[in-house]
Scaffold this motif. Structure first.
Motif, PDB file in Angstrom:
ATOM      1  N   GLU A   1      -8.782  -4.190   6.990  1.00  0.00           N
ATOM      2  CA  GLU A   1      -9.270  -5.557   7.084  1.00  0.00           C
ATOM      3  C   GLU A   1      -9.324  -6.266   5.735  1.00  0.00           C
ATOM      4  O   GLU A   1      -8.934  -7.422   5.621  1.00  0.00           O
ATOM      5  CB  GLU A   1     -10.661  -5.570   7.724  1.00  0.00           C
ATOM      6  CG  GLU A   1     -10.673  -5.134   9.187  1.00  0.00           C
ATOM      7  CD  GLU A   1     -12.019  -5.360   9.819  1.00  0.00           C
ATOM      8  OE1 GLU A   1     -13.034  -5.062   9.170  1.00  0.00           O
ATOM      9  OE2 GLU A   1     -12.058  -5.845  10.971  1.00  0.00           O
ATOM     10  N   THR A   2      -9.847  -5.606   4.715  1.00  0.00           N
ATOM     11  CA  THR A   2      -9.955  -6.234   3.397  1.00  0.00           C
ATOM     12  C   THR A   2      -9.488  -5.275   2.322  1.00  0.00           C
ATOM     13  O   THR A   2      -9.589  -4.048   2.463  1.00  0.00           O
ATOM     14  CB  THR A   2     -11.407  -6.666   3.091  1.00  0.00           C
ATOM     15  OG1 THR A   2     -12.229  -5.502   2.965  1.00  0.00           O
ATOM     16  CG2 THR A   2     -11.954  -7.562   4.189  1.00  0.00           C
ATOM     17  N   ALA A   3      -8.985  -5.841   1.230  1.00  0.00           N
ATOM     18  CA  ALA A   3      -8.537  -5.064   0.067  1.00  0.00           C
ATOM     19  C   ALA A   3      -8.897  -5.857  -1.187  1.00  0.00           C
ATOM     20  O   ALA A   3      -8.298  -6.891  -1.466  1.00  0.00           O
ATOM     21  CB  ALA A   3      -7.036  -4.808   0.131  1.00  0.00           C
TER      22      ALA A   3
ATOM     23  N   ALA B   1     -10.429 -10.739  -4.124  1.00  0.00           N
ATOM     24  CA  ALA B   1     -10.651 -10.256  -2.760  1.00  0.00           C
ATOM     25  C   ALA B   1      -9.553 -10.796  -1.853  1.00  0.00           C
ATOM     26  O   ALA B   1      -9.105 -11.936  -1.992  1.00  0.00           O
ATOM     27  CB  ALA B   1     -12.021 -10.710  -2.255  1.00  0.00           C
ATOM     28  N   HIS B   2      -9.117  -9.947  -0.904  1.00  0.00           N
ATOM     29  CA  HIS B   2      -7.988 -10.314  -0.049  1.00  0.00           C
ATOM     30  C   HIS B   2      -8.229  -9.811   1.372  1.00  0.00           C
ATOM     31  O   HIS B   2      -8.737  -8.703   1.572  1.00  0.00           O
ATOM     32  CB  HIS B   2      -6.691  -9.684  -0.575  1.00  0.00           C
ATOM     33  CG  HIS B   2      -6.480  -9.896  -2.038  1.00  0.00           C
ATOM     34  ND1 HIS B   2      -5.876 -11.018  -2.550  1.00  0.00           N
ATOM     35  CD2 HIS B   2      -6.824  -9.132  -3.113  1.00  0.00           C
ATOM     36  CE1 HIS B   2      -5.838 -10.939  -3.874  1.00  0.00           C
ATOM     37  NE2 HIS B   2      -6.411  -9.797  -4.238  1.00  0.00           N
ATOM     38  N   LEU B   3      -7.843 -10.621   2.343  1.00  0.00           N
ATOM     39  CA  LEU B   3      -7.815 -10.164   3.723  1.00  0.00           C
ATOM     40  C   LEU B   3      -6.483  -9.462   3.981  1.00  0.00           C
ATOM     41  O   LEU B   3      -5.428  -9.950   3.576  1.00  0.00           O
ATOM     42  CB  LEU B   3      -7.980 -11.341   4.690  1.00  0.00           C
ATOM     43  CG  LEU B   3      -9.325 -12.070   4.631  1.00  0.00           C
ATOM     44  CD1 LEU B   3      -9.360 -13.185   5.670  1.00  0.00           C
ATOM     45  CD2 LEU B   3     -10.483 -11.117   4.849  1.00  0.00           C
ATOM     46  N   ALA B   4      -6.539  -8.318   4.658  1.00  0.00           N
ATOM     47  CA  ALA B   4      -5.334  -7.548   4.952  1.00  0.00           C
ATOM     48  C   ALA B   4      -4.811  -7.897   6.341  1.00  0.00           C
ATOM     49  O   ALA B   4      -5.391  -8.716   7.062  1.00  0.00           O
ATOM     50  CB  ALA B   4      -5.630  -6.056   4.849  1.00  0.00           C
ATOM     51  N   ASP B   5      -3.702  -7.247   6.722  1.00  0.00           N
ATOM     52  CA  ASP B   5      -3.050  -7.620   7.977  1.00  0.00           C
ATOM     53  C   ASP B   5      -3.842  -7.204   9.209  1.00  0.00           C
ATOM     54  O   ASP B   5      -3.548  -7.651  10.315  1.00  0.00           O
ATOM     55  CB  ASP B   5      -1.636  -7.035   8.045  1.00  0.00           C
ATOM     56  CG  ASP B   5      -1.617  -5.518   7.876  1.00  0.00           C
ATOM     57  OD1 ASP B   5      -2.712  -4.916   7.779  1.00  0.00           O
ATOM     58  OD2 ASP B   5      -0.520  -4.947   7.831  1.00  0.00           O
ATOM     59  N   GLY B   6      -4.886  -6.365   9.036  1.00  0.00           N
ATOM     60  CA  GLY B   6      -5.708  -5.996  10.177  1.00  0.00           C
ATOM     61  C   GLY B   6      -6.913  -6.877  10.385  1.00  0.00           C
ATOM     62  O   GLY B   6      -7.717  -6.635  11.288  1.00  0.00           O
ATOM     63  N   SER B   7      -7.050  -7.925   9.551  1.00  0.00           N
ATOM     64  CA  SER B   7      -8.209  -8.801   9.646  1.00  0.00           C
ATOM     65  C   SER B   7      -7.956  -9.950  10.609  1.00  0.00           C
ATOM     66  O   SER B   7      -6.825 -10.426  10.753  1.00  0.00           O
ATOM     67  CB  SER B   7      -8.563  -9.360   8.269  1.00  0.00           C
ATOM     68  OG  SER B   7      -9.590 -10.316   8.360  1.00  0.00           O
TER      69      SER B   7
ATOM     70  N   GLY C   1      -9.995 -12.670  10.162  1.00  0.00           N
ATOM     71  CA  GLY C   1     -10.626 -13.767   9.449  1.00  0.00           C
ATOM     72  C   GLY C   1      -9.615 -14.740   8.880  1.00  0.00           C
ATOM     73  O   GLY C   1      -8.397 -14.565   8.975  1.00  0.00           O
ATOM     74  N   THR C   2     -10.149 -15.799   8.259  1.00  0.00           N
ATOM     75  CA  THR C   2      -9.321 -16.824   7.626  1.00  0.00           C
ATOM     76  C   THR C   2      -9.335 -16.607   6.116  1.00  0.00           C
ATOM     77  O   THR C   2     -10.404 -16.640   5.499  1.00  0.00           O
ATOM     78  CB  THR C   2      -9.844 -18.227   7.952  1.00  0.00           C
ATOM     79  OG1 THR C   2      -9.863 -18.409   9.366  1.00  0.00           O
ATOM     80  CG2 THR C   2      -8.962 -19.290   7.304  1.00  0.00           C
ATOM     81  N   PRO C   3      -8.195 -16.356   5.481  1.00  0.00           N
ATOM     82  CA  PRO C   3      -8.184 -16.072   4.042  1.00  0.00           C
ATOM     83  C   PRO C   3      -8.517 -17.300   3.207  1.00  0.00           C
ATOM     84  O   PRO C   3      -8.228 -18.433   3.584  1.00  0.00           O
ATOM     85  CB  PRO C   3      -6.752 -15.598   3.796  1.00  0.00           C
ATOM     86  CG  PRO C   3      -5.949 -16.236   4.870  1.00  0.00           C
ATOM     87  CD  PRO C   3      -6.842 -16.300   6.072  1.00  0.00           C
TER      88      PRO C   3
END
Length: 256
Positions: free
Chosen positions: A105-107, A133-139, A141-143
């Motif tokens: 989810e996050t990295a 902070a970054h949202l990953a492809d399993g998130s 949420g809205t980056p």
């Protein structure tokens, strides 16, 4: 560029003192003078934690002291003080359980430099750090754009190896999105001085942040350290963690 100038200045000053025989230089010294404050959610460490029934948090981090400076002393006598300059980095990841998968989810990433010294039971630390902070492809949420550079000035007191007490100030030098800059931090850890393979310990970390209206952010660890090494804080640890306050990676709230 500024970091290179700081390091160059320190090297020039140290070189002049070493040339006079007053100081000794050690390349790639082991450890670091300021003990790791492992109850801090953003400290450099290796760790795996389970949140609720479905979320997994992983931390992968390490540090390297590039050089250490201390007064010239005999092999039988410890140096009265020591000073290190080094680099550190870490990755922070969150995953959730979805059937037999664990989508990422996050990295988040951290990289920085530290300048640390210790004299007797007293320790001091200056850290210059970047974190994003970054949202990953399993998130789901809205980056958003999230990047911070901050300076941390902390002092620590270690009267004996099982106990550390620390306090400090964090200042955001640059931040996207814009946040108020100041954070106050304090904390401690304590290992029972027992000569057993399992040693109980407790640790806490408290932060008061201008960037959020929800204060304080507080983490408590209660657990067991395995194998009772000479420096207990370096041990392999099992623990229960309680955290409440502002989530470390953004301005949202969690309470668990």
């Amino acid at each position: 560029m500024k970091l290179i100038l700081y390091l160059s200045s320190l090297l020039l000053i140290s070189s002049s003192l070493m040339a006079s025989g007053q100081l000794g230089l050690e390349l790639l010294p082991s450890g670091r003078p300021f003990l790791l404050t492992f109850s801090d959610p953003r400290e450099i460490r290796m760790g795996l934690s389970f949140q609720g029934n479905s979320q997994i948090n992983a931390t992968v981090g390490n540090y390297f002291s590039l050089f250490g400076v201390s007064p010239v002393h005999s092999a039988d006598t410890p140096a009265p003080w020591t000073f290190h300059v080094g680099l550190e980095g870490a990755g922070y990841f969150t995953m959730r359980q979805a059937q037999k998968r664990f989508p990422l989810e996050t990295a988040d990433g951290l990289i920085g430099a530290y300048f640390e010294g210790a004299s007797g039971p007293w320790q001091a630390q200056l850290r210059l750090t970047h974190i994003s902070a970054h949202l990953a492809d399993g998130s789901t949420g809205t980056p958003i754009a999230y990047s911070r550079e901050f300076a941390v000035l902390r002092t620590g007191y270690v009267p004996y190896q099982e106990l550390q007490i620390y306090a400090g100030l964090h200042y955001l030098i640059n931040t996207v999105p814009r946040m108020d800059p100041w954070t106050f931090q304090s904390g401690a850890h304590y290992f029972l001085p027992l000569d057993y393979s399992l040693v109980p310990f407790a640790a806490m970390d408290l932060k008061w942040k201008q960037e959020t209206s929800v204060n304080p952010s507080f983490q408590l660890l209660l657990g067991l350290a395995l194998n009772n090494p000479p420096q207990a804080y370096r041990s392999f640890r099992f623990y229960y963690s309680y955290f409440t306050g502002a989530e470390p990676r953004d301005n949202s709230l969690i309470n668990k």
